[in-house]
Design a protein around this motif. Structure first.
Motif, PDB file in Angstrom:
ATOM      1  N   VAL A 199       0.841  -1.261   0.165  1.00 22.36           N
ATOM      2  CA  VAL A 199      -0.128   0.009   0.166  1.00 22.36           C
ATOM      3  C   VAL A 199       0.794   1.315  -0.099  1.00 22.36           C
ATOM      4  N   GLY A 200       1.770   1.178   0.838  1.00 21.36           N
ATOM      5  CA  GLY A 200       2.540   2.374   0.925  1.00 21.36           C
ATOM      6  C   GLY A 200       3.377   2.551  -0.501  1.00 21.36           C
ATOM      7  N   PHE A 201       3.872   1.818  -1.106  1.00 25.71           N
ATOM      8  CA  PHE A 201       4.759   1.809  -2.345  1.00 25.71           C
ATOM      9  C   PHE A 201       3.574   2.261  -3.451  1.00 25.71           C
ATOM     10  N   ASP A 202       2.685   1.814  -3.467  1.00 23.91           N
ATOM     11  CA  ASP A 202       1.613   2.246  -4.287  1.00 23.91           C
ATOM     12  C   ASP A 202       1.066   3.727  -3.909  1.00 23.91           C
ATOM     13  N   SER A 203       1.089   4.149  -2.870  1.00 22.92           N
ATOM     14  CA  SER A 203       0.624   5.459  -2.493  1.00 22.92           C
ATOM     15  C   SER A 203       1.703   6.485  -2.714  1.00 22.92           C
ATOM     16  N   LEU A 204       2.906   5.989  -2.625  1.00 23.18           N
ATOM     17  CA  LEU A 204       4.032   6.919  -2.788  1.00 23.18           C
ATOM     18  C   LEU A 204       4.291   7.053  -4.188  1.00 23.18           C
TER      19      LEU A 204
END
Length: 141
Positions: A95-100
């Protein structure tokens, strides 16, 4: 004010299994949210399914914050299932990678078209549920 009898309460609970915390209800909620975030619309001409993650990602920053929060809800549901810290960390990293990356203008929109973090997280949850709660398995066509 009308009171609800115990047998009526049981009927209400049976009609709304999505409100309970049993593994089957959690599976249904997570699958529904993943479908809404990743594959709820078909892009005409390209014939590729996209969801709110892609559509809201077109709105700079705010769209990625909203879809990131929805993705973290899936991680929270996984925590309620008692999944390991490693699995939860892996899901949070998705999720963090996608959001970043999704927050970067233009590049992030193209990235959201191909990277489906919520589908990856659903795969991790399904693997856990199939191993630890085999009664929740569903037959997919």
């Amino acid at each position: 004010m009308k009171t609800i009898r115990p047998e009526q309460m049981e009927q209400l609970r049976a009609a709304m299994p999505a409100l309970s915390n049993d593994p089957q209800a959690i599976r249904q909620r997570v699958e529904m949210l993943e479908m809404m975030l990743e594959r709820s619309f078909t892009l005409p001409g390209v014939n590729r399914k996209v969801g709110l993650d892609f559509v809201l990602g077109l709105v700079p920053v705010l769209g990625d914050v909203i879809t990131g929060a929805m993705g973290l809800y899936i991680v929270w549901e996984a925590r309620n299932l008692g999944m390991s810290k490693f699995q939860l960390a892996r899901m949070a990293a998705n999720v963090g990678f996608d959001s970043l990356i999704g927050a970067v203008p233009v590049v992030g929109d193209a990235f959201d078209f191909f990277w489906r973090s919520n589908t990856r997280n659903l795969k991790i949850i399904r693997k856990h549920l199939d191993k630890h709660h085999p009664a929740t398995r569903t037959i997919t066509m």
